[in-house]
Design a protein around this motif. Structure first.
Motif, PDB file in Angstrom:
ATOM      1  N   UNK A 157       0.848  -1.184   0.000  1.00 55.71           N
ATOM      2  CA  UNK A 157       0.000   0.000   0.000  1.00 55.71           C
ATOM      3  C   UNK A 157       0.892   1.245   0.000  1.00 55.71           C
ATOM      4  N   UNK A 158       0.700   2.099  -0.990  1.00 53.90           N
ATOM      5  CA  UNK A 158       1.527   3.295  -1.121  1.00 53.90           C
ATOM      6  C   UNK A 158       0.637   4.528  -1.004  1.00 53.90           C
ATOM      7  N   UNK A 159       0.878   5.300   0.026  1.00 57.26           N
ATOM      8  CA  UNK A 159       0.100   6.532   0.204  1.00 57.26           C
ATOM      9  C   UNK A 159       0.744   7.664  -0.590  1.00 57.26           C
ATOM     10  N   UNK A 160      -0.020   8.223  -1.484  1.00 55.26           N
ATOM     11  CA  UNK A 160       0.428   9.378  -2.268  1.00 55.26           C
ATOM     12  C   UNK A 160      -0.114  10.626  -1.562  1.00 55.26           C
ATOM     13  N   UNK A 161       0.753  11.245  -0.764  1.00 56.83           N
ATOM     14  CA  UNK A 161       0.303  12.316   0.123  1.00 56.83           C
ATOM     15  C   UNK A 161       0.510  13.684  -0.511  1.00 56.83           C
ATOM     16  N   UNK A 162       0.160  14.701   0.263  1.00 55.07           N
ATOM     17  CA  UNK A 162       0.352  16.086  -0.176  1.00 55.07           C
ATOM     18  C   UNK A 162       1.837  16.390  -0.301  1.00 55.07           C
ATOM     19  N   UNK A 163       2.122  17.480  -0.963  1.00 60.85           N
ATOM     20  CA  UNK A 163       3.509  17.825  -1.269  1.00 60.85           C
ATOM     21  C   UNK A 163       4.244  18.274  -0.009  1.00 60.85           C
ATOM     22  N   UNK A 164       5.333  17.570   0.307  1.00 61.34           N
ATOM     23  CA  UNK A 164       6.207  17.964   1.400  1.00 61.34           C
ATOM     24  C   UNK A 164       7.409  18.717   0.858  1.00 61.34           C
ATOM     25  N   UNK A 165       8.296  19.085   1.764  1.00 56.63           N
ATOM     26  CA  UNK A 165       9.443  19.901   1.353  1.00 56.63           C
ATOM     27  C   UNK A 165      10.378  19.128   0.425  1.00 56.63           C
ATOM     28  N   UNK A 166      10.620  17.843   0.728  1.00 57.64           N
ATOM     29  CA  UNK A 166      11.508  17.048  -0.125  1.00 57.64           C
ATOM     30  C   UNK A 166      10.929  16.892  -1.531  1.00 57.64           C
TER      31      UNK A 166
ATOM     32  N   UNK B 212      11.061  29.662   3.566  1.00 57.56           N
ATOM     33  CA  UNK B 212       9.676  30.144   3.662  1.00 57.56           C
ATOM     34  C   UNK B 212       8.710  29.116   3.101  1.00 57.56           C
ATOM     35  N   UNK B 213       9.076  28.547   1.980  1.00 57.29           N
ATOM     36  CA  UNK B 213       8.226  27.533   1.343  1.00 57.29           C
ATOM     37  C   UNK B 213       8.137  26.289   2.220  1.00 57.29           C
ATOM     38  N   UNK B 214       9.256  25.908   2.824  1.00 59.15           N
ATOM     39  CA  UNK B 214       9.259  24.739   3.705  1.00 59.15           C
ATOM     40  C   UNK B 214       8.290  24.937   4.865  1.00 59.15           C
ATOM     41  N   UNK B 215       8.301  26.132   5.455  1.00 61.56           N
ATOM     42  CA  UNK B 215       7.413  26.438   6.588  1.00 61.56           C
ATOM     43  C   UNK B 215       5.945  26.398   6.153  1.00 61.56           C
ATOM     44  N   UNK B 216       5.653  26.996   4.994  1.00 64.84           N
ATOM     45  CA  UNK B 216       4.267  27.046   4.517  1.00 64.84           C
ATOM     46  C   UNK B 216       3.740  25.650   4.158  1.00 64.84           C
ATOM     47  N   UNK B 217       4.597  24.838   3.514  1.00 64.66           N
ATOM     48  CA  UNK B 217       4.158  23.485   3.143  1.00 64.66           C
ATOM     49  C   UNK B 217       3.916  22.617   4.374  1.00 64.66           C
ATOM     50  N   UNK B 218       4.637  22.915   5.468  1.00 63.92           N
ATOM     51  CA  UNK B 218       4.406  22.186   6.704  1.00 63.92           C
ATOM     52  C   UNK B 218       3.093  22.554   7.375  1.00 63.92           C
ATOM     53  N   UNK B 219       2.528  23.716   7.015  1.00 65.14           N
ATOM     54  CA  UNK B 219       1.286  24.198   7.621  1.00 65.14           C
ATOM     55  C   UNK B 219       0.064  24.011   6.724  1.00 65.14           C
ATOM     56  N   UNK B 220       0.290  23.695   5.442  1.00 67.18           N
ATOM     57  CA  UNK B 220      -0.800  23.667   4.463  1.00 67.18           C
ATOM     58  C   UNK B 220      -0.746  22.387   3.634  1.00 67.18           C
ATOM     59  N   UNK B 221      -1.899  21.825   3.361  1.00 66.50           N
ATOM     60  CA  UNK B 221      -2.001  20.675   2.465  1.00 66.50           C
ATOM     61  C   UNK B 221      -2.155  21.160   1.034  1.00 66.50           C
TER      62      UNK B 221
END
Length: 504
Positions: free
Chosen positions: A390-399, A419-428
């Motif tokens: 089972x492979x979960x294709x999740x929202x975009x993370x920093x990597x 800045x982008x890393x911080x925002x992606x950690x807070x938003x899907x």
């Protein structure tokens, strides 16, 4: 002795040989000549230290080219023909290399296997004019001849020939053009032959290198694919069919289709896109499976939407029957046609398709299901052994964002990355949305402008998500208040009934 003397003696010798041969043909009986020829061949074979093995171009079914001949020719073309002095160019369909160079007729090349030298030659024979030819394009009978010293007979027959066949088939698979198949409706006929699948060339550019995903997760998937692809003997040892199931699940835009394309390109497998709604019944599903080739990926996208396979179909059918009893019985012609077209594929039929007895017909197959809502699927459909991984294709993370930035902007680091890393950690945000924001909209737009566009998009998505969360919280609060009021009202009503001693 001069040159003229040599030629005169040679002429006398040739005349003597011809005279002896003519006397032999005229005075020796036919059965005696056959007897003499037989033992002459035996004597020469005792003196000749080599054996020859011939591989004809057409064998068995006369209109079908020999698979062994084709595989050997491919092997020789890739491994040995660079040493041939005379080459022949051929056009090969469905290959990444459309023009292939092979050794010309009556040419010989040398190959080596475990220190043993062998000689391959390409030959042809023209049949007599009286012979009726069954060969499709020419009267020439072509064949490849393998010559080797007779002391190496066992090595050549037990190992080398099989090695050549395996290598030739592997080269053919490696050089072929991948195909994308889709299933045709069961009633369609194409020419004189009924065709279950139609195809186009598969030219999707997705690769694991370009896939927006966490590198560790990506490496884990690649290792699993390699283990499967090289695990033929292991699967036979444990008594399992050589196939593997993958379940790709996650929100829309997270790269499920791109993952399938990356798998196909990595493994060099054809893709069969199975549309379940076009399959009439379980029997047709089995026939489709039989006509898929090995080294292929069978895909059912949005399995939760393809058919109702979770047991709800019976409930809906019963509900429809109850509604029909209330309505006047006057079914329209349209509803009858829709009923005929409706697929009768069942959950049991699909389970047999995945891991039943028929699933073992052919090997080296990958079966992939995709869904946006994994919780809707029947547990029996996605258990281990059917959907093994089972492979979960999740929202975009920093990597994953860094992979996209490298792909779209050729940028590996920038002052805006934190800045982008911080925002992606807070938003899907789905990788597809991130990629769209990173794509330059004009030829003058630079990488910094694209990164700023992405920041704006993430902030907008964050603001929208917060507003939706507040709206939902308010709706939940209103529902809770309404339920509380209903409970209070019901309580007061019950107390009034009790005081009056009246039961309604």
């Amino acid at each position: 002795m001069g040159t003229s003397g040599i030629w005169s003696q040679l002429g006398s010798l040739m005349a003597s040989v011809m005279f002896v041969y003519a006397m032999y043909e005229q005075f020796f009986p036919h059965h005696l000549r056959i007897y003499l020829k037989k033992y002459t061949k035996k004597f020469s074979s005792l003196m000749y230290p080599y054996i020859q093995i011939t591989f004809p171009e057409f064998s068995g079914e006369r209109l079908k080219r020999s698979e062994a001949y084709t595989a050997i020719k491919t092997y020789l073309s890739a491994n040995s023909s660079q040493r041939a002095k005379r080459l022949k160019a051929e056009v090969v369909k469905d290959s990444q290399n459309p023009i292939v160079l092979t050794m010309d007729d009556n040419e010989e090349i040398i190959d080596e296997f475990q220190g043993v030298k062998v000689w391959w030659s390409a030959n042809y024979k023209m049949p007599s004019s009286q012979t009726i030819s069954w060969y499709p394009s020419s009267d020439e009978k072509r064949f490849l001849t393998l010559t080797v010293h007779k002391r190496h007979r066992d090595l050549i027959t037990s190992s080398y020939i099989q090695h050549v066949l395996d290598e030739g088939k592997a080269i053919t698979v490696q050089n072929r053009t991948l195909k994308l198949y889709t299933n045709n409706p069961g009633s369609d006929w194409y020419g004189y032959k009924r065709t279950k699948w139609s195809h186009v060339n598969f030219e999707h550019p997705s690769r694991f290198e370009t896939l927006a995903m966490d590198p560790k997760k990506k490496e884990e998937i690649i290792n699993d694919l390699v283990k499967f692809q090289t695990g033929k003997e292991y699967y036979a040892k444990v008594g399992k069919a050589w196939k593997r199931g993958y379940l790709l699940y996650g929100p829309p835009g997270t790269g499920k289709s791109s993952m399938i394309a990356a798998m196909a390109n990595f493994m060099n497998y054809d893709v069969y896109d199975l549309e379940l709604t076009a399959v009439k019944e379980n029997t047709e599903l089995k026939k489709l499976l039989i006509e898929t080739s090995s080294k292929s990926i069978i895909v059912i996208e949005d399995i939760d939407c393809s058919l109702d396979l979770t047991g709800q179909r019976k409930k809906e059918k019963k509900k429809d029957e109850d509604e029909d009893e209330e309505k006047p019985k006057n079914p329209s012609k349209k509803s009858e046609e829709e009923e005929k077209k409706a697929s009768k594929v069942t959950l049991s039929g699909l389970l047999n398709f995945i891991d039943g007895i028929w699933s073992a017909c052919g090997g080296e197959r990958v079966i992939i299901f995709t869904t946006n809502y994994v919780e809707k699927l029947d547990p029996a459909l996605i258990r281990r052994g059917r959907m093994d991984k089972h492979i979960e294709m999740s929202y975009c993370g920093y990597e994953a964002f860094k992979v996209l930035a490298k792909n779209y902007l050729d940028v590996e680091s920038h002052s805006l990355f934190p800045t982008i890393e911080k925002l992606l950690g807070e938003t899907n945000m789905a990788p597809a949305d991130v990629a769209e924001s990173l794509m330059p909209k004009s030829i003058v737009e630079d990488s910094e402008s694209c990164l700023k566009n992405l920041i704006e998009s993430i902030e907008e998505a964050k603001k929208k998500a917060e507003e939706e969360a507040k709206k939902k919280a308010k709706e939940d609060e209103e529902v809770a208040v309404t339920k509380e009021e209903e409970v209070k009202a019901n309580g007061k009503s019950a107390e009034g009934v009790k005081e009056n001693g009246t039961i309604h």
